[in-house]
Motif scaffolding. Structure first.
Motif, mmCIF file in Angstrom:
data_model
loop_
_atom_site.group_PDB
_atom_site.id
_atom_site.type_symbol
_atom_site.label_atom_id
_atom_site.label_comp_id
_atom_site.label_asym_id
_atom_site.label_seq_id
_atom_site.Cartn_x
_atom_site.Cartn_y
_atom_site.Cartn_z
ATOM 1 N N ASN A 1 39.516 -4.590 -38.835
ATOM 2 C CA ASN A 1 38.443 -3.784 -39.424
ATOM 3 C C ASN A 1 38.823 -2.331 -39.684
ATOM 4 O OD1 ASN A 1 36.523 -5.956 -39.321
ATOM 5 N ND2 ASN A 1 36.492 -5.665 -37.117
ATOM 6 N N ILE A 2 40.011 -1.926 -39.301
ATOM 7 C CA ILE A 2 40.426 -0.530 -39.497
ATOM 8 C C ILE A 2 40.730 -0.291 -40.977
ATOM 9 C CG2 ILE A 2 42.205 1.193 -38.978
ATOM 10 C CD1 ILE A 2 42.419 -0.047 -36.189
ATOM 11 N N ARG A 3 40.173 0.768 -41.513
ATOM 12 C CA ARG A 3 40.380 1.103 -42.928
ATOM 13 C C ARG A 3 41.209 2.370 -43.113
ATOM 14 N NH1 ARG A 3 40.170 -3.363 -43.273
ATOM 15 N NH2 ARG A 3 38.324 -4.613 -43.481
ATOM 16 N N VAL A 4 41.647 2.968 -42.035
ATOM 17 C CA VAL A 4 42.485 4.172 -42.087
ATOM 18 C C VAL A 4 43.945 3.727 -42.224
ATOM 19 C CG1 VAL A 4 43.241 6.197 -40.778
ATOM 20 C CG2 VAL A 4 40.858 5.458 -40.656
ATOM 21 N N PRO A 5 44.705 4.298 -43.153
ATOM 22 C CA PRO A 5 46.125 3.943 -43.270
ATOM 23 C C PRO A 5 46.828 4.118 -41.923
ATOM 24 C CG PRO A 5 45.463 5.334 -45.094
ATOM 25 C CD PRO A 5 44.316 5.321 -44.125
ATOM 26 N N SER A 6 47.587 3.093 -41.542
ATOM 27 C CA SER A 6 48.185 3.078 -40.209
ATOM 28 C C SER A 6 49.651 2.697 -40.264
ATOM 29 C CB SER A 6 47.447 2.082 -39.311
ATOM 30 O OG SER A 6 46.087 2.420 -39.195
ATOM 31 N N LEU A 7 50.391 3.219 -39.293
ATOM 32 C CA LEU A 7 51.801 2.882 -39.111
ATOM 33 C C LEU A 7 51.958 2.299 -37.719
ATOM 34 C CD1 LEU A 7 54.836 3.005 -39.962
ATOM 35 C CD2 LEU A 7 54.874 5.292 -38.912
ATOM 36 N N TYR A 8 52.516 1.099 -37.658
ATOM 37 C CA TYR A 8 52.857 0.479 -36.378
ATOM 38 C C TYR A 8 54.355 0.649 -36.168
ATOM 39 C CZ TYR A 8 48.242 -1.547 -35.926
ATOM 40 O OH TYR A 8 46.888 -1.716 -35.785
ATOM 41 N N VAL A 9 54.714 1.253 -35.046
ATOM 42 C CA VAL A 9 56.109 1.518 -34.704
ATOM 43 C C VAL A 9 56.439 0.741 -33.440
ATOM 44 C CG1 VAL A 9 57.822 3.284 -34.140
ATOM 45 C CG2 VAL A 9 55.901 3.857 -35.644
ATOM 46 N N HIS A 10 57.524 0.004 -33.485
ATOM 47 C CA HIS A 10 57.933 -0.766 -32.308
ATOM 48 C C HIS A 10 59.443 -0.944 -32.358
ATOM 49 C CE1 HIS A 10 55.409 -3.235 -29.400
ATOM 50 N NE2 HIS A 10 56.628 -3.216 -28.875
ATOM 51 N N SER A 11 60.049 -1.152 -31.218
ATOM 52 C CA SER A 11 61.486 -1.366 -31.158
ATOM 53 C C SER A 11 61.803 -2.778 -30.695
ATOM 54 C CB SER A 11 62.129 -0.364 -30.197
ATOM 55 O OG SER A 11 63.526 -0.598 -30.110
ATOM 56 N N LYS A 12 62.838 -3.331 -31.256
ATOM 57 C CA LYS A 12 63.309 -4.648 -30.820
ATOM 58 C C LYS A 12 63.824 -4.598 -29.386
ATOM 59 C CE LYS A 12 64.475 -6.545 -35.316
ATOM 60 N NZ LYS A 12 65.537 -7.101 -36.162
ATOM 61 N N ASN A 13 64.152 -3.406 -28.914
ATOM 62 C CA ASN A 13 64.692 -3.224 -27.563
ATOM 63 C C ASN A 13 63.594 -2.975 -26.524
ATOM 64 O OD1 ASN A 13 67.002 -3.164 -25.903
ATOM 65 N ND2 ASN A 13 66.957 -0.939 -25.854
ATOM 66 N N ASP A 14 62.340 -3.038 -26.918
ATOM 67 C CA ASP A 14 61.223 -2.827 -25.991
ATOM 68 C C ASP A 14 61.129 -4.038 -25.062
ATOM 69 O OD1 ASP A 14 58.713 -2.592 -24.715
ATOM 70 O OD2 ASP A 14 57.831 -1.587 -26.439
ATOM 71 N N GLN A 15 61.406 -3.834 -23.788
ATOM 72 C CA GLN A 15 61.383 -4.919 -22.809
ATOM 73 C C GLN A 15 60.008 -5.099 -22.166
ATOM 74 O OE1 GLN A 15 64.189 -6.917 -22.405
ATOM 75 N NE2 GLN A 15 64.832 -5.687 -24.154
ATOM 76 N N THR A 16 59.063 -4.220 -22.485
ATOM 77 C CA THR A 16 57.724 -4.293 -21.909
ATOM 78 C C THR A 16 56.769 -5.066 -22.813
ATOM 79 O OG1 THR A 16 58.110 -2.162 -20.839
ATOM 80 C CG2 THR A 16 55.835 -2.914 -20.952
#
Length: 127
Positions: free
Chosen positions: A64-79
């Motif tokens: 439902n979010i209508r604000v432009p968004s950036l999702y940032v994630h790393s392949k090395n994230d072990q959590t």
């Protein structure tokens, strides 16, 4: 606005109620469902996951979010696996961008102020 990990939960939930709404959002190392994350981390059994309340369901709110968004994630994230951000970005149906990095760990946003991490975020915010 920038949020990280567990801090993404309240932002996903309140952004549509904010007046005025923010121009853009950045979610770093977000998860799409606390229930799914607990099963993946082997904190909860998948056979009994239905017993865990799923109040922190970012996927529900992301749709439902209508604000432009950036999702940032790393392949090395072990959590939290990067597939969580992939699923969230997909749920926003074209109103988001996804940045998958290679070398950063879960808390990189606080620990590594390198250009490799921040330049793509700044470019999104300036765009």
């Amino acid at each position: 606005m920038l949020s990280h990990s567990l801090g993404c939960v309240p932002l996903h939930g309140i952004v549509n109620k904010m007046e005025p709404p923010p121009d853009k959002l950045v979610f770093h190392a977000s998860f799409y469902s606390i229930r799914k994350l607990l099963v993946e981390l082997e904190v909860a059994s998948s056979a009994f996951s239905w017993l865990w309340p799923d109040k922190w369901n970012n996927l529900y709110h992301a749709r439902n979010i209508r604000v432009p968004s950036l999702y940032v994630h790393s392949k090395n994230d072990q959590t939290i696996g990067h597939h969580h951000s992939e699923k969230l970005a997909e749920a926003m149906e074209g109103n988001s961008k996804l940045l998958i990095l290679e070398e950063f760990e879960h808390n990189a946003i606080y620990q590594d102020v390198s250009d490799n991490l921040y330049n793509p975020i700044l470019a999104f915010l300036r765009d």
